[in-house]
Design an enzyme around this catalytic site. Structure first.
Site, PDB file in Angstrom:
ATOM      1  N   GLY A  76       0.913  -1.132  -0.010  1.00 50.55           N
ATOM      2  CA  GLY A  76       0.131  -0.258   0.011  1.00 50.55           C
ATOM      3  C   GLY A  76       0.834   1.336   0.015  1.00 50.55           C
ATOM      4  O   GLY A  76       1.943   1.276  -0.420  1.00 50.55           O
ATOM      5  N   LEU A 103      -4.587  -5.960  -4.061  1.00 45.69           N
ATOM      6  CA  LEU A 103      -3.543  -4.724  -4.081  1.00 45.69           C
ATOM      7  C   LEU A 103      -2.028  -5.155  -3.657  1.00 45.69           C
ATOM      8  O   LEU A 103      -2.051  -5.990  -2.685  1.00 45.69           O
ATOM      9  CB  LEU A 103      -3.996  -3.686  -3.222  1.00 45.69           C
ATOM     10  N   ASP A 104      -1.153  -5.164  -4.667  1.00 48.03           N
ATOM     11  CA  ASP A 104       0.394  -5.611  -4.299  1.00 48.03           C
ATOM     12  C   ASP A 104       0.400  -7.153  -3.892  1.00 48.03           C
ATOM     13  O   ASP A 104       1.448  -7.305  -3.496  1.00 48.03           O
ATOM     14  CB  ASP A 104       0.900  -4.775  -3.288  1.00 48.03           C
ATOM     15  N   ALA A 105      -0.388  -7.601  -4.359  1.00 49.24           N
ATOM     16  CA  ALA A 105      -0.102  -9.107  -4.124  1.00 49.24           C
ATOM     17  C   ALA A 105      -0.527 -10.385  -5.410  1.00 49.24           C
ATOM     18  O   ALA A 105      -0.255 -11.402  -5.214  1.00 49.24           O
ATOM     19  CB  ALA A 105      -1.532  -9.517  -3.214  1.00 49.24           C
TER      20      ALA A 105
END
Lengths: 294, 294, 294, 294
Positions: A211, A237-239
């Site tokens: 994040g 998100l960001d995964a």
């Protein structure tokens, strides 16, 4: 691995069984194919097999289209679940870059493209800020400004801005959409539309510091290394699947501003490596992971 | 790569041509062989091809001896210059360690062998100094002291000492003779007798700082990184094929004594990695270089 | 930094103001003190100042006790919030090691202590498993077995086991209690009693993969680097001040078992570095972070 | 270390003795100076002492000129062999870049200067080839082409070309002359004239692979890491004091062309770090070594 002259790149995966390598290499040998790179992997959790093979174009008596046709038979014979692709290094790949204000990744990528280090051409740079127009135009490339509503304002205005970005991107049908420090979270429908093509650089060693403001998070935690992660964008998100990561040592004397400065070098390198592997068809995705035949 | 159960490891090299992979993988597929690892390399200077293939022993309907017999036909068919070997991970490999007074590499290797991390047993440790006897015997291993004449004294006494070392080593017919900070230069005839089996750890990033007291040389030059190199021993001092290297960052505040201390960690890691690859038949030698299929 | 002969080590911190360095260095200069190392840091968030100074014992006309008395006046004069300590490298430090079954960190530390690389003596090794008794006794050190209830069984039995460990540890009044892959979570009261002295090695790059089976977590996430973190133990699991971290590159071919094997080298190095810095009074704690004057 | 507002940077060295730190810090404290960074080093071979101190300009009641005057007295008092300098971060530093055809270091440095990461302005770029004119002019900077005779042709023509380069460089009185992959060996008289200011990037881990075509040398030797070295230029080829070095891992599959490509990233980073430290007065030279207070 250098690829000085024209090659065909075959990537293939299917449930593992004996004889896959023999079948594929036999097919290529029968056609006189000269293999310059070959890599294999079997995932021990899923028992799937993955391979990447590179063949000199001039060694085959047929062109890429016919190679695809013939290889389709081999693939079908090996498994009805097979996933495969044949690409031709003679076909120029196109990328589109999305940016905001931070220019270091953009500057780095433009330099690498200009010097021939990245096998692609930049079709367009789209920014939600005018800050980087000059840098782009100095490279003789088109810059397109798509204004976004301020952070926090969601709903229709943001949605419309993303529709505009999507329309411009799709017009180029790019092989990669690179979020080179693009400070907007992609909506789920774009994540899906660009699955396996949208590449983000996140300025932390994921899964740490997901994040916003990861260097602030890193400073608050007192870590001794900071990192960067290049990953495919997914709705989570960001995964998404990680292509590449690296770290840089810091110490107690480094402020957040120092981390921002030092971290840029990790971001540039990690994004450039991840993007190059993607463009050279070295990255195969399996679930939430990548196989990177580097 | 983990090798949980019994495998046969095939290494093979010959002048490159089309169809080698197809022939070898076809041979294995026809026999029902389940390949768990496969790696290839073609040297662009010499146009030689190298491969390493790992097959589950249980997937073949015959044993290692018969695999060797059958593979010999395949190899002969592919090239009359082919070099190849089939090893069986079920056969325990033996190593002999040569040491002097510095015990960190010895301590590290004994720990790795004891924990099962290195696929071998230690047949003997031979020292030209009694300093490390205790450490060896605490591991329940035999230590043999072979006195050497003082530095500078050459000729018959040194030659006799080396003859004694050679006799003891040969009695074990080891897969590797590891010079774990052994402070004697091997005579040419031993280099030849142990070619491809004698592994040395040199405490510098070769080719920098060949010979004696490399940390003193590094300190005098003012380098910012120190290193270690694991290489096969040849008659040319510190110039044999390199298996592995690594470095550690230092700064202006580090004295020679600090470098000695810090460098030990690089020496231990580099030697352990190089030795493991050697014992797993991951290292193929070509001229003065190695192909390391890691 | 090497410290070949006897030194006094002064560590000091207080709210920042002008003249602190001048006052401390003036005090030392007036006494004829020969400073061999000096490091400073001001934290920009809290505006606290930190320093570590090393003085040759032979350069001062008084002993450590009198240095402490005199320095107390200087410290009081500079701030009524000052925290400081004077240690004497001539006093041998004691450590206690807590272990379970994994022996690589223990083996590594025992080797470093035996070779004089770590400035301490091992007062005792306490295990909640008999597995490592032999390794400890081979070094001529006492091993104490304290049985623990099986995982999941909490309450009185576990509490009693920890009381026994605590009693044995306290009997040595150690400068460090090292959890060298000790597979038990310390109760809050021990975290408090050993605050700033209990050092843990966690086998991940924190804050990623807190808690159990971090290599399994890393494998599931598909990271490209694995790491290790040496931190002071606090009541908040794996969240204490970090002394040191490092990473090792892996690839898609590495199984969890490979990560466990490769990760051991990072764990050993990171723990050894963190512990050495702690024993050399190079680590000052501020909130949840460390200043490491390395 | 970030230096957000105006600072004075004091660097000082002299034979070691007690009381130096006390005298300097006492001088600064008496004037109300707020020290933001302080670092010390004593070289154990020569027994010389080195320090770098950074003071907030606003904390002193006088300007840089008066600080120099007053500090001169302190320095004289401490030693008649003292070497020192006071610089003002408010004074913009100038650099001149010398280039040939390889543009990656130039592109990287121009990006860093443009983003404010390097505390300097580029006065001029001088090339002995027209290849990089476009890149320089796109940044709005002057490019000057000075033709050189072909390799092998020495004597008057080369000498005249260097005279022209020297005249242009001197016109800017730069703080650094950066040889950013400048493919000419500086004549001895320029090495002398620019001593401590001429900074070169060499594409090997020195002292390995001095001179021409280091990647070819590295490939021939079969090293497992390639490197880059940033050093001050002296009359002795590639043998000047080293500011910074780093390495990149390669493997047997990497050709010379791959090394050239991969090595560029090491070259860029190492040159950028060395140059930044030089411009921030973090580098003190002692004989053939540097003290780098980073």
């Amino acid at each position: 691995m250098s690829t000085p002259d024209r090659r065909y790149v075959i990537t293939f995966s299917c449930p593992d069984r004996t004889g896959i390598v023999a079948r594929i290499s036999g097919f290529l040998a029968d056609a006189g194919g000269w293999i310059t790179e070959a890599a294999y992997h079997t995932d021990s959790d899923t028992e799937w097999f993955f391979t990447r093979q590179v063949v000199r174009a001039s060694s085959l008596p047929f062109d890429a289209a016919e190679l695809r046709e013939r290889f389709a038979d081999v693939a079908r014979e090996l498994s009805d679940q097979a996933t495969w692709r044949v690409t031709d290094t003679g076909d120029t790949k196109r990328i589109v870059l999305l940016v905001t204000k931070e220019g270091h990744c953009l500057h780095d990528l433009l330099g690498r493209v200009a010097s021939g280090e990245l096998p692609c051409e930049v079709s367009a740079v789209i920014g939600n800020n005018e800050a980087l127009r000059g840098m782009v135009e100095a490279h003789g490339l088109p810059f397109s400004y798509v204004p976004f509503p301020p952070p926090g304002v969601n709903g229709d205005a943001r949605s419309a801005a993303f529709d505009e970005v999507a329309a411009q991107v799709e017009a180029h049908d790019p092989h990669a959409v690179v979020l080179a420090r693009f400070m907007q979270i992609l909506p789920a429908k774009l994540c899906e539309a660009w699955a396996g093509r949208a590449i983000n650089i996140h300025h932390s060693f994921l899964p740490s510091f997901v994040g916003a403001r990861p260097y602030h998070q890193a400073h608050a935690r007192g870590v001794k290394l900071i990192g960067a992660t290049c990953h495919y964008v997914t709705a989570d998100l960001d995964a998404g699947p990680i292509l590449e990561q690296d770290v840089i040592r810091i110490d107690h004397g480094d402020t957040v501003a120092d981390m921002v400065r030092l971290g840029r070098d990790a971001e540039k390198l990690v994004l450039a490596r991840g993007l190059r592997w993607h463009l050279e068809d070295r990255v195969l995705v399996q679930g939430n992971k990548t196989i990177t035949f580097t």
